[in-house]
Design a protein around this motif. Structure first.
Motif, mmCIF file in Angstrom:
data_model
loop_
_atom_site.group_PDB
_atom_site.id
_atom_site.type_symbol
_atom_site.label_atom_id
_atom_site.label_comp_id
_atom_site.label_asym_id
_atom_site.label_seq_id
_atom_site.Cartn_x
_atom_site.Cartn_y
_atom_site.Cartn_z
ATOM 1 N N GLN A 148 0.831 -1.201 0.000
ATOM 2 C CA GLN A 148 0.000 0.000 0.000
ATOM 3 C C GLN A 148 0.867 1.253 0.000
ATOM 4 N N ARG A 149 1.958 1.219 0.745
ATOM 5 C CA ARG A 149 2.851 2.382 0.784
ATOM 6 C C ARG A 149 3.575 2.557 -0.549
ATOM 7 N N LYS A 150 4.120 1.472 -1.104
ATOM 8 C CA LYS A 150 4.939 1.571 -2.304
ATOM 9 C C LYS A 150 4.128 1.708 -3.587
ATOM 10 N N MET A 151 3.031 0.922 -3.696
ATOM 11 C CA MET A 151 2.274 0.878 -4.947
ATOM 12 C C MET A 151 0.957 1.642 -4.895
ATOM 13 N N GLY A 152 0.567 2.045 -3.731
ATOM 14 C CA GLY A 152 -0.696 2.742 -3.608
ATOM 15 C C GLY A 152 -1.900 1.823 -3.562
ATOM 16 N N GLY A 153 -1.682 0.532 -3.354
ATOM 17 C CA GLY A 153 -2.773 -0.436 -3.295
ATOM 18 C C GLY A 153 -2.239 -1.821 -2.980
ATOM 19 N N ILE A 154 -3.123 -2.788 -2.996
ATOM 20 C CA ILE A 154 -2.754 -4.173 -2.687
ATOM 21 C C ILE A 154 -2.824 -4.995 -3.963
ATOM 22 N N PRO A 155 -1.747 -5.694 -4.351
ATOM 23 C CA PRO A 155 -1.817 -6.545 -5.540
ATOM 24 C C PRO A 155 -2.743 -7.742 -5.278
ATOM 25 N N MET A 156 -3.730 -7.889 -6.125
ATOM 26 C CA MET A 156 -4.688 -8.980 -5.976
ATOM 27 C C MET A 156 -4.313 -10.174 -6.839
ATOM 28 N N LEU A 157 -3.421 -9.951 -7.798
ATOM 29 C CA LEU A 157 -3.037 -11.009 -8.725
ATOM 30 C C LEU A 157 -1.622 -10.753 -9.226
ATOM 31 N N TRP A 158 -0.815 -11.785 -9.236
ATOM 32 C CA TRP A 158 0.506 -11.734 -9.848
ATOM 33 C C TRP A 158 0.502 -12.747 -10.988
ATOM 34 N N GLU A 208 2.318 -18.760 -14.626
ATOM 35 C CA GLU A 208 1.501 -19.041 -13.452
ATOM 36 C C GLU A 208 0.820 -17.763 -13.010
ATOM 37 N N PHE A 209 -0.215 -17.924 -12.250
ATOM 38 C CA PHE A 209 -0.837 -16.775 -11.622
ATOM 39 C C PHE A 209 -0.950 -17.069 -10.144
ATOM 40 N N ARG A 210 -0.829 -16.049 -9.364
ATOM 41 C CA ARG A 210 -0.965 -16.168 -7.914
ATOM 42 C C ARG A 210 -2.013 -15.177 -7.461
ATOM 43 N N LEU A 211 -3.086 -15.675 -6.909
ATOM 44 C CA LEU A 211 -4.152 -14.818 -6.396
ATOM 45 C C LEU A 211 -3.875 -14.433 -4.962
ATOM 46 N N HIS A 212 -4.419 -13.318 -4.560
ATOM 47 C CA HIS A 212 -4.359 -12.894 -3.168
ATOM 48 C C HIS A 212 -4.983 -14.000 -2.311
ATOM 49 N N PRO A 213 -4.469 -14.264 -1.122
ATOM 50 C CA PRO A 213 -5.020 -15.339 -0.277
ATOM 51 C C PRO A 213 -6.523 -15.222 -0.007
ATOM 52 N N MET A 214 -7.049 -14.022 -0.089
ATOM 53 C CA MET A 214 -8.481 -13.833 0.112
ATOM 54 C C MET A 214 -9.289 -14.589 -0.951
ATOM 55 N N PHE A 215 -8.703 -14.805 -2.152
ATOM 56 C CA PHE A 215 -9.405 -15.426 -3.265
ATOM 57 C C PHE A 215 -9.010 -16.879 -3.508
ATOM 58 N N LYS A 216 -8.215 -17.464 -2.651
ATOM 59 C CA LYS A 216 -7.655 -18.790 -2.937
ATOM 60 C C LYS A 216 -8.708 -19.883 -3.120
ATOM 61 N N ASP A 217 -9.870 -19.762 -2.507
ATOM 62 C CA ASP A 217 -10.900 -20.792 -2.623
ATOM 63 C C ASP A 217 -11.980 -20.462 -3.640
ATOM 64 N N ASP A 218 -11.828 -19.377 -4.376
ATOM 65 C CA ASP A 218 -12.833 -18.966 -5.354
ATOM 66 C C ASP A 218 -12.594 -19.721 -6.663
ATOM 67 N N ILE A 219 -13.433 -20.691 -6.945
ATOM 68 C CA ILE A 219 -13.257 -21.551 -8.118
ATOM 69 C C ILE A 219 -13.421 -20.760 -9.409
ATOM 70 N N ALA A 220 -14.384 -19.849 -9.452
ATOM 71 C CA ALA A 220 -14.625 -19.064 -10.668
ATOM 72 C C ALA A 220 -13.408 -18.203 -11.018
ATOM 73 N N LEU A 221 -12.822 -17.531 -10.026
ATOM 74 C CA LEU A 221 -11.634 -16.705 -10.295
ATOM 75 C C LEU A 221 -10.443 -17.566 -10.696
ATOM 76 N N ASN A 222 -10.240 -18.678 -10.027
ATOM 77 C CA ASN A 222 -9.131 -19.567 -10.380
ATOM 78 C C ASN A 222 -9.260 -20.056 -11.820
ATOM 79 N N THR A 223 -10.463 -20.438 -12.223
ATOM 80 C CA THR A 223 -10.686 -20.906 -13.590
ATOM 81 C C THR A 223 -10.471 -19.779 -14.591
ATOM 82 N N ALA A 224 -11.023 -18.605 -14.295
ATOM 83 C CA ALA A 224 -10.891 -17.468 -15.205
ATOM 84 C C ALA A 224 -9.430 -17.065 -15.385
#
Length: 71
Positions: free
Chosen positions: A14-24, A37-53
């Motif tokens: 938040q300090r460096k980028m002005g926000g939180i990265p939700m996806l790498w 590869e993609f890495r989702l924020h831990p908040m989204f780790k169980d979201d099947i729709a986002l993982n598939t997308a």
């Protein structure tokens, strides 16, 4: 303990980028396919729709853009 580490990294981002990265999206050219590869924020780790997308997006990026790089 892991939650404290995640909180600390989020505050740093938040300090460096002005926000939180939700996806790498990570490209590893030295590895065989699937080398993107993609890495989702831990908040989204169980979201099947986002993982598939995002898996589809990583496949699309690999097919569309990395082939042009090799030619």
């Amino acid at each position: 303990m892991l939650n404290r580490l995640i909180d600390k990294l989020e505050k740093k981002c938040q300090r460096k980028m002005g926000g939180i990265p939700m996806l790498w999206v990570i490209y590893k050219p030295e590895k065989p396919v699937p080398n993107m590869e993609f890495r989702l924020h831990p908040m989204f780790k169980d979201d099947i729709a986002l993982n598939t997308a995002f898996k589809d997006i990583a496949d699309y990026m690999r097919d569309k853009y990395l082939e042009a790089e090799e030619q």
